[in-house]
Design an enzyme around this catalytic site. Structure first.
Site, PDB file in Angstrom:
ATOM      1  CG  HIS A 143     -12.032 -19.394  15.778  1.00 50.71           C
ATOM      2  ND1 HIS A 143     -10.857 -18.698  15.699  1.00 50.71           N
ATOM      3  CD2 HIS A 143     -12.067 -20.216  14.702  1.00 50.71           C
ATOM      4  CE1 HIS A 143     -10.182 -19.095  14.633  1.00 50.71           C
ATOM      5  NE2 HIS A 143     -10.903 -20.003  14.003  1.00 50.71           N
ATOM      6  CE  LYS A 180      -4.901  -5.181   3.152  1.00 52.55           C
ATOM      7  NZ  LYS A 180      -4.104  -6.177   3.824  1.00 52.55           N
ATOM      8  CB  CYS A 195      -6.335 -18.410  16.077  1.00 59.69           C
ATOM      9  SG  CYS A 195      -7.790 -17.371  16.029  1.00 59.69           S
ATOM     10  CE  LYS A 222      -5.357   4.736  13.541  1.00 56.42           C
ATOM     11  NZ  LYS A 222      -5.509   3.893  14.701  1.00 56.42           N
ATOM     12  CG  HIS A 260      -0.353  -0.157   2.511  1.00 50.59           C
ATOM     13  ND1 HIS A 260       0.455   0.808   3.065  1.00 50.59           N
ATOM     14  CD2 HIS A 260      -0.389  -1.168   3.417  1.00 50.59           C
ATOM     15  CE1 HIS A 260       0.874   0.416   4.247  1.00 50.59           C
ATOM     16  NE2 HIS A 260       0.388  -0.799   4.483  1.00 50.59           N
ATOM     17  CB  CYS A 273     -10.973 -16.029  19.854  1.00 53.99           C
ATOM     18  SG  CYS A 273     -10.487 -15.907  18.114  1.00 53.99           S
TER      19      CYS A 273
END
Length: 473
Positions: free
Chosen positions: A148, A291, A131, A288, A20, A145
């Site tokens: 999950h 994505k 993970c 900021k 980027h 988490c």
RNA sequence: AGCGGGGUAGAGCAGCCUGGAGUGCUCGCGAGGCCCAUAACCUCGAGGUCGUGCGGUUCAAAUCCCACCCCCGCUACCA
């Protein structure tokens, strides 16, 4: 005469995605530093590259359903392409998956072990079986988490630790001279003063990475691996170029470079790098880069549309130390208002007049308006945006001089010489930032790009109107 | 929460340390000049309660002190 050496690096990038514009920013900053030092007669080594051993790469590859090696190769290609299109003058591009890198990493880790700074201990933490990794409290949402949606289990397992705490006092002595800017330095000092705990430097149950010396059950923690690139990247030139003169990094990885890296070096018995230059981030439209917001600018896309020097200039006008705003609109506006209208137009009008009326050597009085000392001070302090402002203030003076002296009326060859000689000085000063433009101007006006040439009078030659330097968008 | 940085014209900044008329810069906006040049360049102008406190210190506060509001950064084994 032996040239003074100068070694500059960028951080190595994860290749879990395409580059980027933050990557483009950092590489351009480091390139400007490298070129500035070469221009001043130093023997420069400039290292950049990619971190291919990070778990993030593995995860991204799995998500994409490609094997890791293939995935990493493909993305590394984008980073190489970025460097090429941005005109990044690196001397080597390191990939941490390379064998010779692993050899050096193991050698250094062994030295640290021999020093007695690594011990076998217990790592405790919350492990998400989904993970397959430890989570910090920050990762968890309501104790679960988020990926999950289940509570991680508390685990305790053997791991190797580095005695980071041992180096606290030494680090506090080193950091004040090492880290710039002030703000980043102070943040780190405060945190180190609060006390250091030892660092877990091994990873279990991972296949991708570098083996821990004497214990195949573990891989070396990827940060240790990654930091050592600054030495392994020098290969057989280590003796000549180490220690680094400047590491250029983003603020997000300041801790690793300000604290962990010098501690590892102290332990392994290496000299310490001289300066850590911590730059800010680029925000897109005041937000900021992220994505999920979809506001990522693809620098390769920009470089397909615009000249490398326009992209470089637009990035370098961003504040080095503070976060600053960046967008395609900003690129276009800087290209049109500053590059085309001021610099490009000045060169164009002086060339046209010089072609018609010729130039005649004389003392250049105009150049007294060039604040050379201030520009040098800014560049040496890595305040490139300010240096560029000063250079462009002089370009304004030159444009004003044309206006005042009316050489199209007077046909005054001496005035045109002063302008041509001033353009020479400007072009040389701009070389670190816009090398290709600088080269084009040098060719038109017949001078060498060398810092010493700034103070030498321009040789009189036939000047012809050349191509337009910057097209407007 | 702790520590740090910041809030100045429509936008982005400098000025603050070492108080002296809101001074300056870049972009945008308005008017004029010039005709060498890429409709570029040059000059002038409009536009600000300098975050809030009719807070304190002072002959004098954007600048020093205090309180409050708002933004941002850092808080390590996330690579």
């Amino acid at each position: 005469m032996i040239k003074k050496k100068f070694y500059v690096t960028t951080a190595i990038d994860y290749v879990n995605a395409k580059p980027h514009c933050g990557h483009a920013f950092e590489k351009t900053l480091a390139d400007a530093i490298a070129r500035w030092n070469r221009l001043n007669g130093k023997d420069v080594f400039f290292l950049t590259g990619v971190d291919e051993n990070a778990q993030k790469n593995v995860q991204a590859a799995e998500k994409a359903g490609i094997n890791v090696k293939e995935f990493v190769d493909k993305n590394t290609g984008f980073f190489l392409d970025l460097c090429k299109k941005l005109n990044i003058s690196y001397d080597d591009f390191i990939r941490t998956s390379a064998k010779d890198h692993a050899v050096i990493v193991q050698k250094i880790v062994k030295k640290i072990i021999e020093k007695g700074d690594i011990y076998l201990g217990k790592y405790e933490g919350y492990y998400c079986t989904g993970c397959e990794e430890y989570k910090t409290e920050k990762d968890l949402v309501d104790g679960k988490c988020p990926e999950h949606n289940k509570e991680p289990e508390f685990r305790k397992e053997e791991a190797y630790f580095f005695k980071l705490s041992k180096y606290q006092d030494k680090l506090l002595k080193i950091i004040p001279k090492y880290v710039i800017p002030e703000q980043r330095k102070n943040e780190i000092i405060k945190r180190v003063e609060e006390g250091l705990t030892d660092l877990c430097v091994s990873r279990r149950n991972v296949e991708w990475g570098i083996d821990f010396p004497n214990d195949k059950n573990f891989k070396i923690y990827v940060w240790v691996d990654a930091l050592i690139n600054y030495i392994s990247g020098l290969k057989n030139k280590e003796k000549k170029y180490w220690p680094a003169d400047v590491h250029v990094i983003g603020k997000g990885i300041n801790w690793f470079h300000s604290v962990i890296w010098p501690a590892l070096l102290l332990s392994a018995g290496y000299e310490l790098p001289k300066t850590l230059l911590v730059h800010g981030y680029l925000n897109l439209g005041g937000k900021k880069i992220s994505k999920s917001l979809g506001n990522v600018i693809d620098p390769l896309g920009l470089l397909g549309k615009y000249d490398s020097d326009s992209v470089r200039y637009s990035l370098l006008k961003c504040s080095v130390f503070e976060d600053s705003d960046y967008s395609e609109e900003i690129l276009i506006s800087r290209n049109n208002n500053e590059l085309a209208n001021k610099l490009g137009n000045l060169v164009s009008r002086v060339e046209a007049l010089a072609e018609k009326y010729g130039i005649e050597k004389t003392e250049n009085k105009l150049i007294s308006k060039l604040k050379l000392k201030e520009i040098e001070k800014y560049v040496n302090n890595y305040e490139f945006d300010k240096a560029l402002n000063e250079i462009f203030a002089f370009i304004d003076e030159c444009n004003l001089y044309v206006q005042d002296k009316k050489p199209w009326e007077t046909h005054d060859k001496k005035v045109l010489y002063e302008l041509a000689d001033s353009i020479k000085a400007t072009a040389i000063l701009l070389y670190p930032f816009m090398p290709s433009t600088s080269g084009k101007i040098a060719e038109q006006f017949g001078f060498k790009i060398d810092y010493k040439e700034i103070s030498k009078p321009l040789k009189v030659s036939k000047i012809k109107k050349g191509e337009i330097l910057f097209k407007k968008m």
